[in-house]
Write a protein that holds these residues in place. Structure first.
Motif, short mmCIF file in Angstrom:
data_model
loop_
_atom_site.label_atom_id
_atom_site.label_comp_id
_atom_site.label_asym_id
_atom_site.label_seq_id
_atom_site.Cartn_x
_atom_site.Cartn_y
_atom_site.Cartn_z
N UNK A 5 7.19 -5.49 -32.91
CA UNK A 5 7.81 -4.84 -31.84
C UNK A 5 8.26 -3.60 -32.27
N UNK A 6 8.60 -2.68 -31.57
CA UNK A 6 9.37 -1.28 -31.92
C UNK A 6 10.01 -0.88 -30.80
N UNK A 7 11.06 0.04 -30.83
CA UNK A 7 11.55 0.33 -29.82
C UNK A 7 12.60 1.75 -30.03
N UNK A 8 13.11 2.57 -28.92
CA UNK A 8 13.73 3.41 -29.30
C UNK A 8 15.00 3.29 -28.46
N UNK A 9 16.16 3.64 -28.99
CA UNK A 9 17.57 3.60 -28.35
C UNK A 9 17.38 5.12 -27.19
N UNK A 10 17.77 4.82 -25.89
CA UNK A 10 17.96 5.96 -25.25
C UNK A 10 19.28 5.76 -24.26
N UNK A 11 20.44 6.17 -25.02
CA UNK A 11 21.81 6.40 -24.43
C UNK A 11 21.71 7.26 -23.29
N UNK A 12 21.36 6.69 -22.06
CA UNK A 12 20.98 7.90 -20.91
C UNK A 12 22.22 8.63 -20.25
N UNK A 13 23.41 7.82 -20.42
CA UNK A 13 24.45 8.60 -19.78
C UNK A 13 24.84 9.64 -20.66
N UNK A 14 24.72 9.38 -21.93
CA UNK A 14 25.03 10.72 -22.88
C UNK A 14 24.08 11.52 -23.00
N UNK A 15 22.92 11.33 -22.67
CA UNK A 15 21.82 12.38 -22.63
C UNK A 15 21.41 13.04 -21.57
N UNK A 16 22.28 12.68 -20.12
CA UNK A 16 22.18 13.30 -19.06
C UNK A 16 23.04 14.67 -19.29
N UNK A 17 22.29 15.58 -18.84
CA UNK A 17 22.80 17.51 -18.90
C UNK A 17 24.10 17.17 -18.11
N UNK A 18 24.97 18.41 -18.20
CA UNK A 18 26.09 18.63 -17.55
C UNK A 18 25.76 18.55 -16.09
N UNK A 19 24.81 19.16 -15.62
CA UNK A 19 24.33 19.24 -14.27
C UNK A 19 22.63 19.16 -14.14
N UNK A 20 22.26 18.40 -13.23
CA UNK A 20 20.70 18.30 -13.21
C UNK A 20 20.22 16.98 -14.05
N UNK A 21 19.14 17.14 -14.26
CA UNK A 21 18.37 16.00 -15.14
C UNK A 21 17.34 16.37 -15.88
N UNK A 22 16.78 15.12 -16.52
CA UNK A 22 15.40 15.65 -17.44
C UNK A 22 14.40 14.10 -17.11
#
Length: 95
Positions: A5-22
Motif C-alpha cells: 500500500x502507498x499513500x500521500x498525506x493531504x493536510x487539507x486545512x493547511x493547503x486551502x488557499x486564503x480565499x477560494x479553493x483548489x
C-alpha cells in the motif's frame, strides 16, 4: 510502502488557499474550499466541513448548521455562509 500500500498525506486545512479553493489532483470534482464570505451554489453537492462553522441556506427558509466533521448533501440552489471562516471538502458529481 507497507503491505503493497502507498499513500500521500493531504493536510487539507493547511493547503486551502486564503480565499477560494483548489481541485484535488486525480479526483475530478473534489475541491477544498476556504470560505470567508457567502457563496451561492446550484445543484447537487456533497460537503464535509473540515474546520470552522458553516450555515447551508436551503430553499423555503430551512438551513443546516454544520460543525467540523459534519457532512451535508444538497440537490438545489443554496447558499454557503461561513461563521467567520470555514474550510470544506466539496464534491459535485457534475464537475
Amino acid at each position: 510502502m507497507k503491505n503493497g500500500l502507498s499513500g500521500t498525506l493531504l493536510p487539507l486545512t493547511r493547503l486551502a488557499p486564503t480565499e477560494g479553493g483548489f481541485e484535488l489532483p486525480d479526483w475530478p470534482g473534489l475541491r477544498v474550499v476556504r470560505l470567508r464570505t457567502p457563496h451561492e451554489r446550484d445543484g447537487r453537492y456533497l460537503y464535509v466541513l473540515l474546520s470552522g462553522e458553516l450555515l447551508v441556506d436551503l430553499p423555503g427558509g430551512s438551513y443546516l448548521h454544520l460543525y467540523p466533521g459534519d457532512a451535508a448533501q444538497t440537490e438545489a440552489r443554496h447558499t454557503l455562509t461561513p461563521v467567520e471562516e470555514a474550510v470544506i471538502l466539496e464534491w459535485s458529481p457534475s464537475s
